[in-house]
Design an enzyme around this catalytic site. Sequence first.
Site, PDB file in Angstrom:
ATOM      1  N   HIS A 174      -1.198  -1.269  -4.240  1.00  0.00           N
ATOM      2  CA  HIS A 174      -2.473  -0.964  -3.572  1.00  0.00           C
ATOM      3  C   HIS A 174      -2.564   0.549  -3.363  1.00  0.00           C
ATOM      4  CE1 HIS A 174      -5.970  -1.986  -1.079  1.00  0.00           C
ATOM      5  NE2 HIS A 174      -5.542  -1.088  -0.197  1.00  0.00           N
ATOM      6  N   MET A 197     -11.226  -6.039   5.446  1.00  0.00           N
ATOM      7  CA  MET A 197     -10.412  -5.121   6.253  1.00  0.00           C
ATOM      8  C   MET A 197     -10.117  -5.787   7.594  1.00  0.00           C
ATOM      9  SD  MET A 197      -9.947  -2.435   4.426  1.00  0.00           S
ATOM     10  CE  MET A 197      -9.025  -1.524   5.677  1.00  0.00           C
ATOM     11  N   HIS A 257      -8.429   1.095  -3.903  1.00  0.00           N
ATOM     12  CA  HIS A 257      -9.322   0.843  -2.770  1.00  0.00           C
ATOM     13  C   HIS A 257     -10.027   2.151  -2.431  1.00  0.00           C
ATOM     14  CE1 HIS A 257      -9.479  -0.199   1.856  1.00  0.00           C
ATOM     15  NE2 HIS A 257     -10.685  -0.041   1.325  1.00  0.00           N
ATOM     16  N   ASP A 295      -6.481  -6.636   4.165  1.00  0.00           N
ATOM     17  CA  ASP A 295      -5.886  -5.294   4.237  1.00  0.00           C
ATOM     18  C   ASP A 295      -5.881  -4.782   5.672  1.00  0.00           C
ATOM     19  OD1 ASP A 295      -5.009  -2.705   3.761  1.00  0.00           O
ATOM     20  OD2 ASP A 295      -6.740  -2.099   2.565  1.00  0.00           O
ATOM     21  N   MET A 326     -12.189   4.410  -0.375  1.00  0.00           N
ATOM     22  CA  MET A 326     -12.826   4.659   0.918  1.00  0.00           C
ATOM     23  C   MET A 326     -13.477   6.027   0.801  1.00  0.00           C
ATOM     24  SD  MET A 326      -9.681   3.170   3.168  1.00  0.00           S
ATOM     25  CE  MET A 326      -8.588   3.244   1.765  1.00  0.00           C
ATOM     26  N   MET A 357      -8.962   8.058   0.152  1.00  0.00           N
ATOM     27  CA  MET A 357      -9.759   8.452   1.333  1.00  0.00           C
ATOM     28  C   MET A 357     -10.273   9.875   1.160  1.00  0.00           C
ATOM     29  SD  MET A 357      -7.351   6.956   4.351  1.00  0.00           S
ATOM     30  CE  MET A 357      -6.564   5.340   4.207  1.00  0.00           C
ATOM     31  N   SER A 411       0.846  -1.195   0.000  1.00  0.00           N
ATOM     32  CA  SER A 411       0.000   0.000   0.000  1.00  0.00           C
ATOM     33  C   SER A 411       0.879   1.240   0.000  1.00  0.00           C
ATOM     34  CB  SER A 411      -0.896   0.015   1.244  1.00  0.00           C
ATOM     35  OG  SER A 411      -1.362   1.329   1.440  1.00  0.00           O
ATOM     36  N   ASP A 453      -4.749   3.592  -1.905  1.00  0.00           N
ATOM     37  CA  ASP A 453      -5.796   3.912  -0.930  1.00  0.00           C
ATOM     38  C   ASP A 453      -6.365   5.309  -1.146  1.00  0.00           C
ATOM     39  OD1 ASP A 453      -6.008   1.596   0.825  1.00  0.00           O
ATOM     40  OD2 ASP A 453      -3.929   2.038   1.397  1.00  0.00           O
TER      41      ASP A 453
HETATM   42  C1  DX5 Z   1      -6.235   1.429   5.698  1.00  0.00           C
HETATM   43  C2  DX5 Z   1      -5.775   1.141   4.293  1.00  0.00           C
HETATM   44  C3  DX5 Z   1      -4.669   0.156   4.211  1.00  0.00           C
HETATM   45  C4  DX5 Z   1      -3.389   0.593   4.879  1.00  0.00           C
HETATM   46  C5  DX5 Z   1      -2.675  -0.621   5.357  1.00  0.00           C
HETATM   47  O1  DX5 Z   1      -7.415   2.157   5.668  1.00  0.00           O
HETATM   48  O2  DX5 Z   1      -6.841   0.623   3.525  1.00  0.00           O
HETATM   49  O3  DX5 Z   1      -4.432  -0.231   2.866  1.00  0.00           O
HETATM   50  O4  DX5 Z   1      -2.540   1.324   4.048  1.00  0.00           O
HETATM   51  O5  DX5 Z   1      -1.559  -0.255   6.077  1.00  0.00           O
HETATM   52  P1  DX5 Z   1      -0.827  -1.239   7.084  1.00  0.00           P
HETATM   53  O6  DX5 Z   1      -0.341  -2.408   6.270  1.00  0.00           O
HETATM   54  O7  DX5 Z   1       0.256  -0.396   7.638  1.00  0.00           O
HETATM   55  O8  DX5 Z   1      -1.858  -1.676   8.100  1.00  0.00           O
HETATM   56 ZN    ZN Z   2      -6.417  -0.290   1.531  1.00  0.00          ZN
END
Ligand code: DX5
Ligand code: ZN
Length: 231
Positions: free
Chosen positions: A32, A136, A65, A178, A67, A36, A7, A34
């Site tokens: 990956h 998750m 991903h 994840d 969010m 947000m 990620s 992310d």
């Molecule tokens: C959290 C993200 C993850 C995050 C994982 O909301 O969706 O992808 O980056 O990070 P680690 O591996 O550090 O838990």
């Molecule tokens: Zn993620």
Amino acid sequence: MYRIAPSILSANFAKLGEEITQVIASGADWIHFDVMDNHYVPNLTIGPLVCEAIRPVTQATIDVHLMVKPVDRIIPDFAKAGANVITFHPEGSEHIDRSLGLIRDSGCQAGLVFNPATPLHYMDHVMDKLDVVLLMSVNPGFGGQKFIPETLNKLRAAREKIDAYEAKTGRRILLEIDGGVKVDNIAEIARAGADTFVAGSAVFGAGKDSDSNRYDSVIRALRAELATVGA
Ligand code: DX5
Ligand code: ZN
């Protein structure tokens, strides 16, 4: 048979292209990504512009991903920006089946993401539109959190559903995990049924800034753990 998906949330954003090149050269499979929105989750990250910027840097699958809430408006933008896989949370969409269809019609693979307390039944009537199921193992919003152990039971339950579907249809759906994935728990997570592993802080926190191959040893260690699991 197993995919490792670092990620980039934990990467050095001032050198994002280099980070991606290095982590793929070290043997990672997917990137990956992310997204947000400071609304669905309490954090704000990156959007389609950044996806478009990194697309020429790598041939690897970009696993977006989402969010965000709502999801539909932004899906075609990520498809145009070069995403390969797009996943979203059922809570982020008013019409889950429609959003999955929108992702696939845009030419991407589609997936649903389940928060720790979100029941798996959201997948039951949309299996034909799913390429990925993402569980998750932390509450979404931040990297570096601790793996929630109950997720292992949930993985076993999701594995059963996916295997039953594959036995019936011959179609394979990936089971991705994840949050809080590390060298010391990845084997146990694989044994519970995951085949695709997001790891942010475990990967990008490894090695020294100055090492040209700083991610080699952590990816090797993750693979060595996976090799102990067998088929
Ligand atoms: C959290 C993200 C993850 C995050 C994982 O909301 O969706 O992808 O980056 O990070 P680690 O591996 O550090 O838990
Ligand atoms: Zn993620």
